[in-house]
Design a protein around this motif. Structure first.
Motif, PDB file in Angstrom:
ATOM      1  N   ARG A   1       0.720  -1.256  -0.105  1.00 38.60           N
ATOM      2  CA  ARG A   1      -0.047  -0.029  -0.025  1.00 38.60           C
ATOM      3  C   ARG A   1       0.834   1.239   0.140  1.00 38.60           C
ATOM      4  N   GLY A   2       0.235   2.352  -0.056  1.00 40.69           N
ATOM      5  CA  GLY A   2       0.946   3.697  -0.387  1.00 40.69           C
ATOM      6  C   GLY A   2       0.971   3.930  -1.823  1.00 40.69           C
ATOM      7  N   ALA A   3       0.720   4.949  -2.136  1.00 43.54           N
ATOM      8  CA  ALA A   3       0.619   5.730  -3.614  1.00 43.54           C
ATOM      9  C   ALA A   3       2.024   5.202  -4.161  1.00 43.54           C
TER      10      ALA A   3
ATOM     11  N   GLN B   1      -2.034   2.115   9.716  1.00 38.93           N
ATOM     12  CA  GLN B   1      -0.837   2.255   9.033  1.00 38.93           C
ATOM     13  C   GLN B   1       0.183   2.956   9.826  1.00 38.93           C
TER      14      GLN B   1
ATOM     15  N   ARG C   1      -7.239  -0.093  -6.912  1.00 39.30           N
ATOM     16  CA  ARG C   1      -7.351   0.985  -5.890  1.00 39.30           C
ATOM     17  C   ARG C   1      -7.574   2.347  -6.737  1.00 39.30           C
TER      18      ARG C   1
ATOM     19  N   ASP D   1      -2.358  10.866  -2.145  1.00 34.41           N
ATOM     20  CA  ASP D   1      -2.694   9.900  -3.178  1.00 34.41           C
ATOM     21  C   ASP D   1      -3.033  10.558  -4.550  1.00 34.41           C
TER      22      ASP D   1
ATOM     23  N   ASN E   1      -5.962  12.148   0.345  1.00 33.53           N
ATOM     24  CA  ASN E   1      -5.048  11.647   1.175  1.00 33.53           C
ATOM     25  C   ASN E   1      -5.646  10.618   2.171  1.00 33.53           C
ATOM     26  N   LYS E   2      -4.977   9.807   3.126  1.00 35.87           N
ATOM     27  CA  LYS E   2      -5.673   8.979   4.015  1.00 35.87           C
ATOM     28  C   LYS E   2      -6.780   9.489   4.685  1.00 35.87           C
TER      29      LYS E   2
HETATM   30  O1  MRU Z   1      -4.502   3.198   2.130  1.00 38.69           O
HETATM   31  P1  MRU Z   1      -3.002   3.264   1.740  1.00 38.69           P
HETATM   32  O2  MRU Z   1      -2.261   2.871   3.000  1.00 38.69           O
HETATM   33  O3  MRU Z   1      -2.476   2.957   0.692  1.00 38.69           O
HETATM   34  O4  MRU Z   1      -3.002   4.824   1.909  1.00 38.69           O
HETATM   35  C1  MRU Z   1      -1.492   5.533   1.852  1.00 38.69           C
HETATM   36  C2  MRU Z   1      -1.627   7.027   2.058  1.00 38.69           C
HETATM   37  O5  MRU Z   1      -2.734   7.459   2.231  1.00 38.69           O
HETATM   38  C3  MRU Z   1      -0.287   7.655   1.909  1.00 38.69           C
HETATM   39  O6  MRU Z   1      -0.522   8.987   2.635  1.00 38.69           O
HETATM   40  C4  MRU Z   1      -0.313   8.217   0.489  1.00 38.69           C
HETATM   41  O7  MRU Z   1      -0.269   6.773  -0.286  1.00 38.69           O
HETATM   42  C5  MRU Z   1       0.850   8.955   0.166  1.00 38.69           C
HETATM   43  S1  MRU Z   1       2.388   8.876   0.760  1.00 38.69           S
HETATM   44  C6  MRU Z   1       3.089   7.372   0.252  1.00 38.69           C
END
Ligand code: MRU
Length: 353
Positions: free
Chosen positions: A55-57, A217, A98, A258, A268-269
């Protein structure tokens, strides 16, 4: 060892790419277990992204790029030509996993462009053209991965320079949300990259990491990642952020993104918007750190961003154990922070204020 080497070397990667397979660190099991999931096909990769093994963009973008490589390997093994049409279908499968993180479709498009360009060359006429394309795609995915590492460093340098000049302090207390480090990117991270560089420069006092319900996370990954690197970290429940700000325990908020719309609105999250409003109320700078691959200039504003909704079980259960009665749940994985709540966005190329 230089600062660049030091902060780059201490990081742990989310992926081990190899010929005809990739291994992904299963982030669902952290911090208790370090196990890898092997993906040999594009659909293995799609499943791993959907289930949040990775996970993480930027990390899911890099992983999906290898997914396109694996799709080409599959076709080649079956003596089929990995045509652009075929790879486009695999891209659609990967992009749908996603929908909010634009890095995913950006990276798969880069792979598709490589394949399109290849089929237009003389090399495409050779007998072993499919094998040559497979090799090219492996190289391209590796390049996307490496470029992201380079971008992380540049973003951190931009952000730290700006922070030290605009908000001078002996040492900073930084609040961050979700996980934006080396398990979410190809390098030192977005917001967490800034934190690593501040630590390297002796300018960090404390990182307040929000738990980040429901997937945790912050608690499971950020707290663990920082502790491993001996970076001072204090965990806080999401709901406590406002009180920490009121008590003047936070000098700045740094988050990742994201998707960034053309007007600077940021997906973002979930919880990011709440933090931005709280930061505004307490006159605390609120910074976003995101590479250009997270910018989507085709979307005018944040209200056009598709926000992923995830399964109710993520809220009703923790680690598979029910914690609430089975009532209806709303579970948006991200939220949109309007640009007027954001002090600045740092990318590898520029600072948008
Ligand atoms: O659902 P996730 O864990 O993929 O979400 C991640 C985030 O929201 C991060 O803040 C985002 O991807 C940006 S930084 C890597």
């Amino acid at each position: 060892m230089t600062a660049k080497e030091n902060i780059t070397m201490t990081r742990l990667s989310f992926i081990k790419p190899a010929k005809e397979k990739i291994e992904l660190l299963n982030q669902k099991l952290l911090p208790h277990k370090m196990e890898y999931v092997t993906c040999r096909t594009a659909s293995d990769v799609a499943k791993a992204i959907k289930n949040m093994v990775v996970r993480g963009a930027p990390a899911i973008g890099i992983t999906a790029a290898y997914g396109i490589y694996l799709a080409a390997c599959e076709a080649h093994k079956k003596n089929k030509k990995p045509t652009v049409e075929y790879l486009k279908k695999q891209k659609q499968l990967l992009d749908a996993t996603r929908p909010t993180a634009v890095n995913l479709s950006w990276a798969t498009q880069e792979m598709l462009n490589t394949a399109t360009a290849f089929w237009a060359t003389e090399a495409a006429k050779a007998k072993d053209a499919a094998a040559a394309l497979v090799a090219k795609l492996y190289e391209k995915a590796g390049q996307i991965h490496e470029d992201d590492a380079e971008r992380c460093l540049k973003m951190a340098q931009n952000a730290v320079r700006h922070l030290l000049a605009g908000y001078p302090k002996e040492k900073y207390n930084i609040l961050t949300h979700c996980n934006t480090g080396s398990l979410a990117t190809g390098g030192i991270g977005t917001a967490l990259g800034v934190i690593r560089l501040l630590q390297e420069k002796g300018k960090l006092n404390m990182v307040y990491a929000t738990e980040t319900r429901p997937y945790l996370q912050g608690a499971r990954i950020t707290a663990w990642e920082l502790q491993r690197e001996k970076i001072p970290v204090t965990l806080t429940v999401d709901a406590q952020a406002g009180f920490l700000m009121q008590k003047k325990m936070v000098d700045a908020v740094f988050v990742g993104a994201d998707r960034v719309a053309a007007n600077g609105d940021v997906a973002n999250k979930v919880g990011t918007f709440t933090l931005a409003v709280l930061a505004r109320a307490h006159r605390i700078p609120f910074f976003v750190v995101a590479p250009r691959s997270t910018f989507d200039t085709t979307l005018e504003s944040g209200d056009k961003i598709v926000v992923e909704e995830r399964d109710a079980s993520e809220v009703l259960e923790i680690a598979g154990r029910p914690i609430a009665p089975k009532v209806p749940v709303v579970n948006f994985s991200f939220d949109i922070t309007p640009h007027n709540y954001i002090t600045a966005i740092f990318s590898e190329e520029e600072t948008l204020e």
